[in-house]
Design an enzyme around this catalytic site. Structure first.
Site, PDB file in Angstrom:
ATOM      1  N   GLU A 173      49.439  34.083  29.596  1.00  0.00           N
ATOM      2  CA  GLU A 173      50.612  34.702  30.203  1.00  0.00           C
ATOM      3  C   GLU A 173      51.628  33.621  30.541  1.00  0.00           C
ATOM      4  O   GLU A 173      51.267  32.575  31.086  1.00  0.00           O
ATOM      5  CB  GLU A 173      50.260  35.451  31.505  1.00  0.00           C
ATOM      6  CG  GLU A 173      49.524  36.762  31.343  1.00  0.00           C
ATOM      7  CD  GLU A 173      49.432  37.517  32.674  1.00  0.00           C
ATOM      8  OE1 GLU A 173      50.353  37.352  33.521  1.00  0.00           O
ATOM      9  OE2 GLU A 173      48.461  38.258  32.873  1.00  0.00           O
ATOM     10  N   GLU A 180      43.168  37.778  36.110  1.00  0.00           N
ATOM     11  CA  GLU A 180      43.448  36.835  37.195  1.00  0.00           C
ATOM     12  C   GLU A 180      42.475  36.952  38.376  1.00  0.00           C
ATOM     13  O   GLU A 180      42.883  37.298  39.495  1.00  0.00           O
ATOM     14  CB  GLU A 180      44.899  36.990  37.671  1.00  0.00           C
ATOM     15  CG  GLU A 180      45.910  36.701  36.565  1.00  0.00           C
ATOM     16  CD  GLU A 180      47.353  36.705  37.042  1.00  0.00           C
ATOM     17  OE1 GLU A 180      47.619  37.208  38.151  1.00  0.00           O
ATOM     18  OE2 GLU A 180      48.212  36.168  36.303  1.00  0.00           O
TER      19      GLU A 180
END
Length: 516
Positions: A427, A310
């Site tokens: 995710e 991320e």
């Protein structure tokens, strides 16, 4: 007839002689002889049947012992050949035959319990239960052809899970059974890929004590993870650094750089200070596994590398800083390893390259650009993360689900028309700590993600799979974060996961037949 019974009969016959006629006595004697002969014949036949049964059981035991040895030998030396047989046999039978593959580890476990000695239970390599294609370490590298993952000439769908904790837990040999258990349970539910951390930078029990200085015990934990994943047919995505300070992350790299005398003002300076980061990339890629002896860059158990978990750069909302960093790191990594795929680790936030699509962002911008970041040639596939319960905390479950539908569909459409690369939903999840949570709401979110993936994949589209956050096994309470899935505690969610595996497997089989 036993001898004592014969004597009793003769005595009885003498007692009756005085009262019975001679012909009648002779008739009784003849009947007795016939009964004696029939009894002797029946006894001989019974003895022969018992002898044959003993010989047959001995032969079954001998064959079972030989079969057990062969299974164990195949498991350690020729697993790929056995799985090739499974795949070929399943292809010949066809997807609707209801015969599905049994995992190699289950064969071994069953053989060890001697269940194969029951002739009715010897099913060779197939059984009526699971429906999932299993990769093995010998299957080769996953590649990309336009917008699809390819494994051994057939489309590959990345149906899997996140388990960031694998290396850390495996660094303690006494806890490694938890990794084996997680992989076994995952394989039993049709999961074929795991995403996990290949970093722990500084702090407690690190992988990297300081730039270029490594903890061999932790690295051996990662060696075990890679080795064990190969045994269970699990492919891996290994992430190389964290955006957040958990496990060190970019904050730790900036701290190290400052300790070396560099004048850095922000954690986001990480993206313009590549020297320390490239050192770690090289160390991991060139690591020789202490168990298998295979360098990571040459190991097909690894599906892909992830540059960062991320990446975010709030200091530069234009996305240009992250764009330059991804391009530089991707080029460097590919100069070492051309075998494996590479992804950036993006969450999917739109940037300034598409002002219209920015309206699909959850009302904030993180200095990334989903379109331009993924257009970098060395990035092989795009990723999206989905956490409406974190991004829209003040909105209802219905509003969050509506956002999720738009989020999924907009990314599928943009990747299909603009990027033309595979798209992995790397995710997603829903926390049990959310207000008003119940299992049905989590299952509804899983079903929404899985349905979007299946709908795209069924039509030949770019959606290539999804990885839920996160898988745990029993006895791992310290790792619970609210998003955990423990199969034994979540039967309805486990069922959804297994059903998705079956559906994606049918798509794979369909396209496999079209190739012949």
């Amino acid at each position: 007839m036993p001898e004592d019974m014969d004597q009793t009969f003769l005595q009885d016959l003498e007692n009756r002689t005085s009262t019975e006629s001679v012909p009648r006595c002779k008739a009784r004697l003849e009947r007795h002889k016939r009964i004696m002969e029939q009894a002797a014949k029946a006894l001989a036949e019974k003895n022969m049947r018992d002898l044959l049964a003993q010989k047959e059981q001995a032969e079954r035991n001998r064959l079972a012992e030989s079969f057990d040895a062969d299974i164990k030998r195949w498991a350690t030396q020729k697993e790929g050949n056995l799985h090739a047989l499974l795949s070929t046999l399943q292809y010949i039978l066809g997807p609707d035959c209801s015969w599905q593959p049994i995992s190699l580890t289950e064969i071994i476990a069953t053989a060890a319990r001697n269940e194969f000695r029951n002739p009715g239970s010897l099913r060779l390599v197939y059984k009526l239960q699971k429906s999932h294609f299993q990769a093995t370490a010998e299957d080769g590298f996953i590649t990309v052809e336009r917008e699809h993952f390819i494994l051994n000439g057939s489309r590959y769908y990345a149906h899997g899970f996140n388990a960031y904790w694998l290396m850390y837990v495996a660094s303690d040999p006494s806890q490694r059974y938890k990794i084996s258990s997680a992989f076994q349970q995952a394989a039993n539910h049709g999961l074929e890929i795991a995403r996990t951390w290949a970093f722990r930078d500084g702090g407690f029990s690190p992988l990297q004590y300081s730039p270029g200085s490594y903890n061999e015990h932790m690295f051996q934990g990662l060696d075990f993870v890679v080795s064990e994943a190969g045994k269970y047919g699990i492919k891996l995505i290994l992430s190389l650094v964290n955006n957040y300070e958990d496990s060190g992350g970019k904050k730790q790299y900036v701290s190290w750089a400052r300790n070396q005398g560099q004048n850095l003002s922000s954690d986001d300076d990480f993206f313009t200070n590549s020297a320390v980061n490239t050192r770690h990339i090289k160390a991991v890629l060139t690591r020789e596994n202490s168990i298998t002896g295979i360098a990571y860059k040459d190991d097909p158990t690894i599906m892909a590398w992830e540059l960062m978990n991320e990446p975010r750069c709030s200091r530069d909302p234009s996305g240009s800083t992250v764009q330059a960093w991804i391009a530089e790191m991707a080029s460097y990594l590919k100069s070492i390893d051309r075998n494996h795929l590479l992804e950036a680790g993006l969450e999917g936030f739109y940037g300034q390259s598409d002002a219209h699509q920015q309206q699909n962002n959850p009302q904030f911008q993180m200095g990334t650009d989903f379109i331009t970041n993924n257009q970098i040639p060395d990035i092989d596939f795009a990723t999206v993360h989905s956490y409406p319960d974190q991004w829209l905390t003040s909105q209802s479950d219905e509003a969050q689900l509506s956002f999720l539908n738009d989020w999924l569909n907009s990314h599928i459409q943009d990747v299909q028309t603009v990027l033309q690369k595979p798209l992995l939903f790397a995710e997603f999840g829903k926390s049990c700590k959310d207000a008003g949570y119940d299992t049905y709401k989590r299952d509804e979110l899983f079903n929404t993600v899985y349905s979007a993936i299946y709908s795209s994949a069924r039509g030949g589209g770019v959606a290539a799979g999804g990885l839920f956050w996160q898988l745990l096994t029993e006895g791992m309470d310290n790792f619970r974060d609210g998003y955990e899935i423990v199969f034994s505690e979540s039967p309805s969610t486990a069922s959804l996961i297994a059903e998705q595996s079956q559906k994606l497997n049918k798509i794979r089989q369909k396209y496999a037949r079209l190739r012949f």
